[in-house]
Design a protein around this motif. Structure first.
Motif, PDB file in Angstrom:
ATOM      1  N   ASP A 168       2.105   2.504  23.135  1.00  0.00           N
ATOM      2  CA  ASP A 168       1.280   1.972  24.214  1.00  0.00           C
ATOM      3  C   ASP A 168      -0.090   1.544  23.700  1.00  0.00           C
ATOM      4  OD1 ASP A 168       3.260   2.502  26.132  1.00  0.00           O
ATOM      5  OD2 ASP A 168       2.648   4.603  26.218  1.00  0.00           O
ATOM      6  N   GLY A 169      -0.200   1.419  22.380  1.00  0.00           N
ATOM      7  CA  GLY A 169      -1.473   1.063  21.776  1.00  0.00           C
ATOM      8  C   GLY A 169      -1.564  -0.400  21.429  1.00  0.00           C
ATOM      9  N   ASP A 170      -2.190  -0.691  20.286  1.00  0.00           N
ATOM     10  CA  ASP A 170      -2.455  -2.060  19.873  1.00  0.00           C
ATOM     11  C   ASP A 170      -1.254  -2.638  19.133  1.00  0.00           C
ATOM     12  OD1 ASP A 170      -3.476  -4.442  19.085  1.00  0.00           O
ATOM     13  OD2 ASP A 170      -5.003  -3.628  17.741  1.00  0.00           O
ATOM     14  N   MET A 171      -0.515  -3.511  19.786  1.00  0.00           N
ATOM     15  CA  MET A 171       0.676  -4.101  19.175  1.00  0.00           C
ATOM     16  C   MET A 171       0.329  -5.175  18.155  1.00  0.00           C
ATOM     17  SD  MET A 171       3.352  -2.539  20.241  1.00  0.00           S
ATOM     18  CE  MET A 171       2.286  -1.122  19.972  1.00  0.00           C
ATOM     19  N   GLN A 172      -0.938  -5.557  18.067  1.00  0.00           N
ATOM     20  CA  GLN A 172      -1.338  -6.546  17.067  1.00  0.00           C
ATOM     21  C   GLN A 172      -1.779  -5.891  15.762  1.00  0.00           C
ATOM     22  OE1 GLN A 172      -0.820  -9.830  17.426  1.00  0.00           O
ATOM     23  NE2 GLN A 172       0.127  -9.184  19.352  1.00  0.00           N
ATOM     24  N   ASN A 173      -1.813  -4.580  15.733  1.00  0.00           N
ATOM     25  CA  ASN A 173      -2.225  -3.861  14.536  1.00  0.00           C
ATOM     26  C   ASN A 173      -1.006  -3.465  13.716  1.00  0.00           C
ATOM     27  OD1 ASN A 173      -3.346  -2.086  12.621  1.00  0.00           O
ATOM     28  ND2 ASN A 173      -4.956  -1.491  14.062  1.00  0.00           N
ATOM     29  N   LEU A 174      -0.986  -3.832  12.439  1.00  0.00           N
ATOM     30  CA  LEU A 174       0.179  -3.563  11.591  1.00  0.00           C
ATOM     31  C   LEU A 174       0.461  -2.078  11.414  1.00  0.00           C
ATOM     32  CD1 LEU A 174      -0.212  -6.337   8.877  1.00  0.00           C
ATOM     33  CD2 LEU A 174       1.786  -5.982  10.334  1.00  0.00           C
ATOM     34  N   ILE A 175      -0.537  -1.220  11.621  1.00  0.00           N
ATOM     35  CA  ILE A 175      -0.289   0.217  11.465  1.00  0.00           C
ATOM     36  C   ILE A 175       0.590   0.760  12.590  1.00  0.00           C
ATOM     37  CG2 ILE A 175      -2.466   0.552  10.230  1.00  0.00           C
ATOM     38  CD1 ILE A 175      -3.557   1.887  12.774  1.00  0.00           C
ATOM     39  N   SER A 176       0.826  -0.054  13.615  1.00  0.00           N
ATOM     40  CA  SER A 176       1.692   0.365  14.715  1.00  0.00           C
ATOM     41  C   SER A 176       3.181   0.218  14.385  1.00  0.00           C
ATOM     42  CB  SER A 176       1.380  -0.452  15.978  1.00  0.00           C
ATOM     43  OG  SER A 176       0.040  -0.267  16.391  1.00  0.00           O
ATOM     44  N   TYR A 177       3.490  -0.310  13.198  1.00  0.00           N
ATOM     45  CA  TYR A 177       4.876  -0.614  12.848  1.00  0.00           C
ATOM     46  C   TYR A 177       5.305   0.150  11.586  1.00  0.00           C
ATOM     47  CZ  TYR A 177       3.995  -4.468  16.048  1.00  0.00           C
ATOM     48  OH  TYR A 177       3.661  -5.207  17.155  1.00  0.00           O
ATOM     49  N   LYS A 178       6.590   0.417  11.492  1.00  0.00           N
ATOM     50  CA  LYS A 178       7.107   1.221  10.384  1.00  0.00           C
ATOM     51  C   LYS A 178       7.235   0.440   9.086  1.00  0.00           C
ATOM     52  CE  LYS A 178       9.381   4.517  13.392  1.00  0.00           C
ATOM     53  NZ  LYS A 178      10.628   5.225  13.782  1.00  0.00           N
ATOM     54  N   ASN A 179       7.597  -0.830   9.159  1.00  0.00           N
ATOM     55  CA  ASN A 179       7.781  -1.595   7.930  1.00  0.00           C
ATOM     56  C   ASN A 179       7.198  -3.005   7.970  1.00  0.00           C
ATOM     57  OD1 ASN A 179       9.028  -0.142   5.760  1.00  0.00           O
ATOM     58  ND2 ASN A 179      10.905  -0.009   6.989  1.00  0.00           N
ATOM     59  N   SER A 180       6.553  -3.390   9.059  1.00  0.00           N
ATOM     60  CA  SER A 180       6.026  -4.753   9.152  1.00  0.00           C
ATOM     61  C   SER A 180       5.030  -5.055   8.039  1.00  0.00           C
ATOM     62  CB  SER A 180       5.382  -4.983  10.519  1.00  0.00           C
ATOM     63  OG  SER A 180       6.366  -5.088  11.535  1.00  0.00           O
ATOM     64  N   GLN A 181       4.184  -4.081   7.688  1.00  0.00           N
ATOM     65  CA  GLN A 181       3.221  -4.315   6.609  1.00  0.00           C
ATOM     66  C   GLN A 181       3.947  -4.608   5.298  1.00  0.00           C
ATOM     67  OE1 GLN A 181      -0.620  -4.126   6.581  1.00  0.00           O
ATOM     68  NE2 GLN A 181       0.239  -5.470   4.999  1.00  0.00           N
ATOM     69  N   ASN A 182       5.043  -3.904   5.046  1.00  0.00           N
ATOM     70  CA  ASN A 182       5.821  -4.152   3.830  1.00  0.00           C
ATOM     71  C   ASN A 182       6.425  -5.551   3.833  1.00  0.00           C
ATOM     72  OD1 ASN A 182       5.419  -1.562   2.672  1.00  0.00           O
ATOM     73  ND2 ASN A 182       7.009  -0.707   4.001  1.00  0.00           N
ATOM     74  N   PHE A 183       6.923  -5.986   4.981  1.00  0.00           N
ATOM     75  CA  PHE A 183       7.475  -7.338   5.079  1.00  0.00           C
ATOM     76  C   PHE A 183       6.374  -8.389   4.892  1.00  0.00           C
ATOM     77  CE2 PHE A 183      10.834  -5.371   8.057  1.00  0.00           C
ATOM     78  CZ  PHE A 183      11.727  -5.180   7.007  1.00  0.00           C
ATOM     79  N   VAL A 184       5.209  -8.156   5.484  1.00  0.00           N
ATOM     80  CA  VAL A 184       4.088  -9.083   5.333  1.00  0.00           C
ATOM     81  C   VAL A 184       3.686  -9.194   3.864  1.00  0.00           C
ATOM     82  CG1 VAL A 184       1.609  -9.356   5.789  1.00  0.00           C
ATOM     83  CG2 VAL A 184       3.174  -8.878   7.679  1.00  0.00           C
ATOM     84  N   ASN A 185       3.607  -8.055   3.175  1.00  0.00           N
ATOM     85  CA  ASN A 185       3.253  -8.068   1.750  1.00  0.00           C
ATOM     86  C   ASN A 185       4.254  -8.882   0.938  1.00  0.00           C
ATOM     87  OD1 ASN A 185       1.109  -6.405   2.358  1.00  0.00           O
ATOM     88  ND2 ASN A 185       2.114  -4.529   1.673  1.00  0.00           N
ATOM     89  N   ALA A 186       5.534  -8.744   1.281  1.00  0.00           N
ATOM     90  CA  ALA A 186       6.577  -9.484   0.567  1.00  0.00           C
ATOM     91  C   ALA A 186       6.461 -10.985   0.821  1.00  0.00           C
ATOM     92  CB  ALA A 186       7.950  -8.964   0.976  1.00  0.00           C
ATOM     93  N   VAL A 187       6.195 -11.368   2.065  1.00  0.00           N
ATOM     94  CA  VAL A 187       6.035 -12.795   2.391  1.00  0.00           C
ATOM     95  C   VAL A 187       4.833 -13.377   1.651  1.00  0.00           C
ATOM     96  CG1 VAL A 187       5.540 -14.454   4.231  1.00  0.00           C
ATOM     97  CG2 VAL A 187       7.165 -12.606   4.641  1.00  0.00           C
ATOM     98  N   ARG A 188       3.736 -12.650   1.620  1.00  0.00           N
ATOM     99  CA  ARG A 188       2.548 -13.134   0.913  1.00  0.00           C
ATOM    100  C   ARG A 188       2.830 -13.329  -0.580  1.00  0.00           C
ATOM    101  NH1 ARG A 188      -1.719  -8.979   3.805  1.00  0.00           N
ATOM    102  NH2 ARG A 188      -2.145 -10.238   5.674  1.00  0.00           N
ATOM    103  N   THR A 189       3.562 -12.399  -1.166  1.00  0.00           N
ATOM    104  CA  THR A 189       3.925 -12.526  -2.576  1.00  0.00           C
ATOM    105  C   THR A 189       4.759 -13.777  -2.807  1.00  0.00           C
ATOM    106  OG1 THR A 189       3.856 -10.133  -2.933  1.00  0.00           O
ATOM    107  CG2 THR A 189       5.157 -11.423  -4.487  1.00  0.00           C
TER     108      THR A 189
END
Length: 286
Positions: A168-189
């Protein structure tokens, strides 16, 4: 209960079937069987899946497998006829053309889904290389894999989910997700390796992934605009569609969602050129 058992969560009405990945104290880490969802639950909240439901699930999974295969094949057939007609003007002395579908590199955080995906790529004649890599290691692995494989299409997928404490918090913050940050890092690479979105088409994300962050990182297609569950085979369908769409044509998002389980709530993206090419004369040896 033990590792590998199929279970459902009683607090969610048993809506999704999971496989137990591991235990931690009185909690179990769960991976979705039909959906690319990562979750955790107290052992007391889990219930074993009856054999009748397991049989029904296997039947539904096979049906979805058949639907994806049929959808791609249906689209390939009229395209193939059209290509042959267009290319006939360039064919001399009765020589036939040869096909070069786009090559796919598929990174998957789930070995079971990867095996199913690779089997389906083979049936669809999509040239693909699949590698099981835990989501946290995907960015580092791509530094080595992209120059080695040189794909036209990159699939970055596995499992994801919204953390309970951030639901129920900030859905725009990557810390709210279990693996989205990892996927974002992979896309950036991947985008550091190839910036052109038509030269390297990237499909990224899993269930409930941070759609906007993945697109901003450079993905062509991503999940999940509505933070909903996506089916295990949805990323594969998009990859196969891009692989067999001519470089002279664009892949329209509305054509894709017609054959996905979750529609525009589950997957979105940008207009992208296909990666299929024709060549003449026909190759005798490949």
């Amino acid at each position: 209960m033990k590792q590998g058992d199929l279970v459902v969560r009683k607090s969610y009405g048993g809506d999704v079937i999971f496989k137990i990945q591991e235990f931690a104290y009185q909690t179990a880490l769960l991976r979705g069987v039909d959906y690319r969802l990562l979750a955790d639950a107290s052992i007391a909240d889990l219930s074993a899946v009856p054999q009748t439901r397991i049989a029904e699930h296997e039947k539904q999974m096979e049906q979805r497998y058949t639907e994806v295969r049929s959808a791609v094949v249906r689209e390939q057939t009229p395209q193939a006829n059209d290509r042959q007609s267009r290319s006939s003007k360039q064919i001399r002395n009765g020589q036939a053309y040869f096909e070069m579908p786009g090559k796919v590199l598929h990174l998957d955080g789930d070995p079971s889904y990867l095996r199913k995906s690779m089997g389906l790529y083979g049936e669809l004649r999509v040239p693909a290389e699949g590698i099981y890599i835990p989501e946290a290691n995907m960015a580092n692995a791509l530094v080595r894999l992209l120059p080695q494989v040189r794909p036209d299409v990159l699939v970055i997928t596995g499992h994801d989910g919204i953390l309970k404490e951030h639901k129920d918090g900030d859905m725009q913050n990557l810390i709210s997700y279990k693996n989205s940050q990892n996927f974002v890092n992979a896309v950036r690479t991947a985008r550091q390796y190839e910036r052109n979105k038509d030269t390297l088409v990237i499909i990224a994300g899993a269930c409930q992934s941070h759609f906007e962050a993945l697109l901003q990182a450079g993905a062509n297609y991503a999940s999940s605009p509505g933070r909903v569950l996506i089916h295990a085979l949805d990323p594969l369908y998009i990859a196969a569609k891009v692989s067999f769409t001519s470089i002279r044509e664009t892949v329209q998002m509305m054509d894709i969602v017609e054959h996905t389980m979750s529609g525009l709530e589950g997957l979105g993206g940008i207009e992208t050129r296909g990666s299929y090419r024709l060549g003449v004369p026909k190759l005798k040896h490949l």
